[in-house]
Scaffold this motif. Structure first.
Motif: not given
Length: 511
Positions: A146-149, A313-321
């Motif tokens: 899934p994408c973010r934007k 671009g993958v949704a949630g990548y900032l959260t997992v970082l």
């Protein structure tokens, strides 16, 4: 258009008018005549030519293969004035023709993404935003993350497939008509699964066909439903998924590897439509898992971890970082967050102070073979196995990092912090040395005065903050001496012009 390759840098883009001009209107030369492409226009260009493979010929069935009607309806119904078309390398030959038809059918301003920031299976929102695109049309194989934007329409391309031959291969692999089999497919063959189901369902009452789902499926999952890798299918076997066999339609690749590692309790068979051959997969899952568990032990020994950003671009990548940073801080390890594009051995060898890397990428690209790398590369799940005492190995392997986040199906909370004297030491299976288990956040280091970067007597204070400074302190060679104030100031002069093998002020050698 960035050369038409999935490059290392930021995504390239080109307007469709520029592409038509670049393509030219004259007759095409044979591939053998166009095998060499020059990179420079100087006299030394012949020494710097790079060998290219023969260019693929454009397709004649664009409307059917690329579903031009559905794509144009998506653009018109969304009211998009500027769109980006993303092609993998093997489909770039059709980019000009597809973009021309899309521009004529919709009136939208069309850009072609010639380079991808990371893997071509992921939607490159970064390159699309550089062009100011309002939506992306992603062509070819996709990981379906899934994408973010941006709104995204996936058009897989209807690759040809002999359904009758596939059905015969299935019957040979599963002679028992009561077999419980889940049929998976590469997305480029999803269009043929309906016809295959019509041929097999009358003879196999327990066969289940997975359904491709782009992005997060709406609504909660029904009991017994499996939702992973952009696929959704029900499991009605008494023992669950472990009582089912898997039949994969597609070529050998990252998608099949991810399936086999994740559902390692299921026997796999496959059918390759390119060769019309079916076979039982002999991929040694146990050996592959042993290799991955060895990397988990390497992660336990590591003191400095590099977090590689493998997707934007993958949704949630900032959260997992953020989740990984907190996990490493809790485990008493130091970390760097690195955005280097597509990782390769040469890039990561620049960070010698890092003991191990963890790659945050989509499910298909996270299983990076790091055998040629100077330091190992693990997945977020493997790092959790190494650093989170609350997570135990259950035999289920996870490749989607979103499963680790709070609220997800496989999230495991970090245990409560305990005192140092209560920490349980263990023995490294690699070095044989004893290591202490860190069970609470290490104290935040105190920043030294601003002069610490310039004063040699405060180098130790800087080394306590930065692993790179500590590593540099231990090296015998630390770079060139600055010699501030000792080098005389010289007037700038014009240097040589040209390339190294043929500067303009050098005489030409006579043959």
């Amino acid at each position: 258009m960035g050369g038409g390759r999935s490059g290392e840098g930021r995504g390239g883009r080109a307007r469709i008018g520029d592409l038509r001009a670049a393509a030219g209107s004259g007759p095409r030369e044979p591939p053998s005549c166009r095998a060499m492409a020059t990179a420079f226009s100087s006299d030394g260009e012949t020494a710097l030519r790079r060998q290219l493979g023969p260019a693929a010929a454009p397709r004649g069935d664009l409307d059917s293969f690329y579903e031009m009607g559905r794509a144009a309806a998506f653009v018109r119904e969304g009211g998009f004035c500027k769109i980006a078309l993303q092609f993998p390398d093997e489909l770039l030959a059709d980019a000009v023709a597809v973009a021309t038809q899309m521009e004529a059918a919709t009136g939208a301003e069309v850009y072609v993404l010639g380079d991808t920031t990371y893997g071509s299976c992921c939607v490159d929102e970064v390159a699309a935003e550089h062009a100011g695109a309002e939506a992306v049309l992603h062509y070819g194989p996709a990981c379906l993350s899934p994408c973010r934007k941006l709104p995204v329409l996936h058009i897989f391309g209807k690759q040809p497939m002999d359904v009758r031959c596939c059905a015969e291969a299935f019957r040979e692999l599963y002679p028992d008509r009561e077999s419980r089999v889940v049929v998976l497919s590469d997305v480029v063959y999803a269009h043929a699964m309906g016809e295959l189901e019509q041929q097999l369902s009358p003879d196999y009452p327990n066969i289940v066909f997975s359904r491709v789902v782009c992005g997060d499926p709406p609504g909660p999952a029904l009991p017994g439903d499996v939702r992973q890798f952009g696929r959704q299918f029900p499991v009605e076997a008494p023992g669950g998924l472990q009582d089912c066999a898997m039949f994969y339609v597609g070529a050998e690749g990252l998608a099949l590897t991810s399936f086999m590692l994740t559902w390692n309790c299921c026997p796999f068979s496959s059918f390759d439509p390119a060769t019309n051959c079916g076979r039982r997969e002999t991929f040694n899952v146990n050996r592959a898992l042993m290799r991955r568990l060895y990397l988990v032990e390497r992660a336990r020994d590591a003191q400095v971890v590099g977090i590689l950003v493998g997707t934007l671009g993958v949704a949630g990548y900032l959260t997992v970082l953020q989740h990984l940073r907190e996990l490493l801080r809790w485990a008493g390890k130091r970390s760097y967050t690195l955005a280097v594009g597509k990782p390769n051995p040469a890039k990561l060898a620049n960070f010698l102070e890092v003991d191990i890397f963890v790659l945050v990428a989509c499910a298909q690209n996270s299983l990076l073979d790091s055998s040629e790398f100077y330091r190992p590369v693990v997945t977020p799940y493997e790092l959790e196995l190494a650093c989170n005492p609350g997570r135990e190995w259950t035999g289920n392997y996870l490749t989607d990092f979103r499963d680790l986040l709070p609220g997800a199906c496989a999230h495991v909370e970090l245990p409560a912090a305990v005192h140092v004297e209560e920490a349980v030491p263990d023995i490294s299976l690699i070095t044989g040395e004893m290591r202490a288990l860190h069970c609470r956040d290490p104290p935040a280091p105190q920043l030294p005065p601003s002069t610490a970067l310039a004063c040699r007597d405060q180098t130790q204070a800087l080394a306590q903050i930065s692993p790179a400074a500590s590593f540099l302190e231990s090296r015998s060679w630390r770079g060139l001496e600055q010699q501030l104030g000792q080098t005389p100031v010289a007037k700038a002069v014009q240097g040589r012009r040209g390339i190294a093998i043929a500067y303009e002020d050098e005489g030409r050698k006579q043959p």
